[in-house]
Scaffold this motif. Structure first.
Motif, PDB file in Angstrom:
ATOM      1  N   ASP A  18     -34.648  18.601 -11.477  1.00 56.56           N
ATOM      2  CA  ASP A  18     -34.652  19.252 -12.796  1.00 56.56           C
ATOM      3  C   ASP A  18     -35.082  20.713 -12.680  1.00 56.56           C
ATOM      4  OD1 ASP A  18     -33.865  16.922 -14.085  1.00 56.56           O
ATOM      5  OD2 ASP A  18     -35.934  16.234 -14.333  1.00 56.56           O
ATOM      6  N   LEU A  19     -36.104  20.971 -11.878  1.00 57.31           N
ATOM      7  CA  LEU A  19     -36.558  22.336 -11.603  1.00 57.31           C
ATOM      8  C   LEU A  19     -36.674  22.518 -10.097  1.00 57.31           C
ATOM      9  CD1 LEU A  19     -39.406  22.855 -14.243  1.00 57.31           C
ATOM     10  CD2 LEU A  19     -37.048  23.661 -14.385  1.00 57.31           C
ATOM     11  N   ARG A  51     -50.557  18.699 -11.871  1.00 56.99           N
ATOM     12  CA  ARG A  51     -51.249  18.334 -13.114  1.00 56.99           C
ATOM     13  C   ARG A  51     -50.591  18.890 -14.374  1.00 56.99           C
ATOM     14  NH1 ARG A  51     -55.974  19.510  -9.981  1.00 56.99           N
ATOM     15  NH2 ARG A  51     -56.054  21.586 -10.962  1.00 56.99           N
ATOM     16  N   ILE A  52     -49.550  19.706 -14.235  1.00 60.63           N
ATOM     17  CA  ILE A  52     -48.885  20.263 -15.418  1.00 60.63           C
ATOM     18  C   ILE A  52     -48.290  19.130 -16.255  1.00 60.63           C
ATOM     19  CG2 ILE A  52     -46.946  21.674 -16.222  1.00 60.63           C
ATOM     20  CD1 ILE A  52     -47.405  23.492 -13.839  1.00 60.63           C
ATOM     21  N   GLU A  53     -48.553  19.167 -17.549  1.00 59.07           N
ATOM     22  CA  GLU A  53     -48.016  18.142 -18.438  1.00 59.07           C
ATOM     23  C   GLU A  53     -46.496  18.258 -18.506  1.00 59.07           C
ATOM     24  OE1 GLU A  53     -48.508  16.572 -23.062  1.00 59.07           O
ATOM     25  OE2 GLU A  53     -49.654  18.289 -22.323  1.00 59.07           O
ATOM     26  N   GLY A  54     -45.815  17.159 -18.276  1.00 56.11           N
ATOM     27  CA  GLY A  54     -44.360  17.149 -18.256  1.00 56.11           C
ATOM     28  C   GLY A  54     -43.780  17.052 -16.862  1.00 56.11           C
ATOM     29  N   VAL A  55     -44.608  17.281 -15.823  1.00 55.74           N
ATOM     30  CA  VAL A  55     -44.171  17.115 -14.438  1.00 55.74           C
ATOM     31  C   VAL A  55     -44.348  15.655 -14.049  1.00 55.74           C
ATOM     32  CG1 VAL A  55     -44.600  17.714 -12.035  1.00 55.74           C
ATOM     33  CG2 VAL A  55     -44.665  19.500 -13.789  1.00 55.74           C
ATOM     34  N   SER A 114     -40.644  14.763 -17.057  1.00 57.55           N
ATOM     35  CA  SER A 114     -40.755  13.560 -17.883  1.00 57.55           C
ATOM     36  C   SER A 114     -39.740  13.595 -19.019  1.00 57.55           C
ATOM     37  CB  SER A 114     -42.172  13.434 -18.456  1.00 57.55           C
ATOM     38  OG  SER A 114     -43.134  13.447 -17.429  1.00 57.55           O
ATOM     39  N   ASP A 115     -39.535  14.780 -19.591  1.00 57.71           N
ATOM     40  CA  ASP A 115     -38.579  14.971 -20.674  1.00 57.71           C
ATOM     41  C   ASP A 115     -37.733  16.206 -20.369  1.00 57.71           C
ATOM     42  OD1 ASP A 115     -37.137  15.087 -22.995  1.00 57.71           O
ATOM     43  OD2 ASP A 115     -38.815  15.699 -24.277  1.00 57.71           O
ATOM     44  N   ASN A 138     -37.766  23.912 -20.731  1.00 62.19           N
ATOM     45  CA  ASN A 138     -38.113  25.334 -20.806  1.00 62.19           C
ATOM     46  C   ASN A 138     -39.620  25.541 -20.885  1.00 62.19           C
ATOM     47  OD1 ASN A 138     -35.465  26.198 -20.677  1.00 62.19           O
ATOM     48  ND2 ASN A 138     -35.173  26.145 -22.895  1.00 62.19           N
ATOM     49  N   GLY A 139     -40.297  24.684 -21.645  1.00 69.13           N
ATOM     50  CA  GLY A 139     -41.746  24.807 -21.749  1.00 69.13           C
ATOM     51  C   GLY A 139     -42.439  24.520 -20.430  1.00 69.13           C
TER      52      GLY A 139
END
Length: 412
Positions: A63-64, A86-90, A235-236, A241-242
């Motif tokens: 994804d990234l 620890r980044i939320e969404g990873v 995760s999403d 982008n965020g």
């Protein structure tokens, strides 16, 4: 509803003194309808192709993707690795090491790319979904294993049931080439391929061999912290982008963070340019069809020339009369646009549901029928295009002809 709109609708639907005027009006509506229909269908086909190719790349790409702005590799010790995790969404993180390699099997030699990945690669990519033969095993207690692109395997003439291993030759980074013995500038390794993958993109299928990153580091003489890029599973994906911005803040300016479209920027820009060109060409054709409204509206104004006198006698000024016939011409365009968009929506639904238009040559294409995806912004774009061009097409005959009739009445 304003008086101009009510009168325009009445004039448009009223029975004409000459049947040819009705026929010409219907021809104008049908011409606009076909133009709007074709424009919506073509835009939806481009959407389908865009998403189809994106899904193919998505089975291999993360994804990234994090790469260094300078150089080919970097050390994971040079970044805030724990902060990245620890980044939320990873959801997952994988390390990869990539470089050029010469593959040899028997007498066949093919240059390509070796991609060393860790055990998290299956979590970040969908590699298991594109294995067409064998399995996605990269090592066991005895042999080094790997996964070949199907086109590369075909060039090498390799099959999974062969006992002979596949040889890999990689340039030595730390040695100088001896012109007398150039073979000594390469380090050799081997794998026993466990699977064959197929992305249906020749850049991958004809070039890549995936091995474990430990073997890749050993081949390329790198320590255990060196990587070419990091792959991130979100995760999403819709919130990409965020998360991307958070990753960029964590890593700093020395690293490039790319989503899937940015990883293949040239291809997606080309797709966007092709879609734009197709839109402009079809809009021009639609404009020609809409200009039939000029002749239709001219005849409708001629049909109602006596009504102009009546309206003027009742106190209607030139501005109101212009607005009445301008609205009438606009309604012709909107009627065609509405019919065309309605038929387009129906055709797209039928194609998505039943796959009515299929590719010829069964079994030789990625999908069996033409992919189409409806996006409502395209519906709005087509409607606005027809509305604007229809208004402009109606504006000239109204201003020219109505003003002439009105001026003649003033002289009487």
């Amino acid at each position: 509803m304003s008086i101009a709109v009510r009168i325009a609708i009445r004039y448009l639907l009223a029975k004409k003194s000459r049947n040819i005027i009705n026929i010409i009006a219907w021809i104008s509506v049908i011409g606009v309808m076909i133009g709007a229909f074709g424009l919506l269908i073509v835009l939806s086909v481009f959407n389908g192709l865009h998403d189809l190719v994106g899904s193919l790349y998505g089975s291999f790409d993360p994804d990234l993707k994090v790469t260094p702005r300078t150089g080919k590799v970097f050390s994971t010790d040079s970044i805030n690795y724990e902060g990245l995790v620890r980044i939320e969404g990873v959801d997952a993180l994988t390390e990869a090491l990539e470089d050029h390699t010469l593959f040899r099997f028997g007498k066949r030699q093919v240059p390509g790319l070796v991609l060393g990945v860790d055990d998290n690669f299956n979590k970040v990519s969908s590699i298991d979904s594109i294995i067409v033969e064998g399995e996605s095993s990269l090592r066991d207690n005895v042999f080094n294993k790997g996964i070949l692109g199907y086109a590369l395997a075909d060039q090498l003439g390799y099959r999974l049931n062969f006992v002979t291993p596949l040889m890999l030759y990689t340039p030595e980074r730390t040695k100088k080439i001896n012109p007398a013995r150039p073979d000594q500038a390469f380090t050799s390794s081997y794998i026993n391929p466990s699977g064959i993958f197929m992305v249906n993109q020749i850049d991958y299928d004809a070039n890549y061999v995936i091995i474990h990153i430990d073997q890749a580091r050993q081949m390329l003489s790198y320590d255990t912290t060196i990587v070419s890029w990091l792959g991130i599973k979100l995760s999403d994906p819709l919130a990409g982008n965020g998360v991307k911005e958070e990753v960029k803040k964590t890593l700093g300016e020395n690293f490039l963070v790319q989503n899937r479209e940015e990883q293949h920027e040239t291809f997606y820009k080309m797709m966007a340019m092709e879609k734009l060109i197709a839109y402009l060409i079809l809009s021009f054709i639609l404009l020609i069809a809409i200009f039939n409204v000029i002749s239709t509206l001219s005849m409708l104004i001629f049909e109602k020339r006596h009504s102009i006198s009546t309206l003027r006698s009742m106190g209607a000024d030139r501005k109101l009369i212009n607005r009445i016939f301008l609205t009438e011409g606009w309604l012709i365009s909107l009627a065609g646009a509405g019919a065309g968009l309605g038929l387009g929506l129906l055709a797209i639904w039928l194609q998505q549901t039943f796959g009515l238009i299929r590719f010829s040559g069964e079994g030789t294409f990625i999908v069996e029928y033409y992919p189409v995806i409806l996006r409502w912004r395209d519906v709005l774009l087509v409607f606005v295009t027809v509305s604007v061009t229809g208004f402009l097409a109606a504006w000239y005959p109204v201003r020219s002809i109505v003003n002439r009739y009105y001026t003649e009445l003033q002289k009487e």
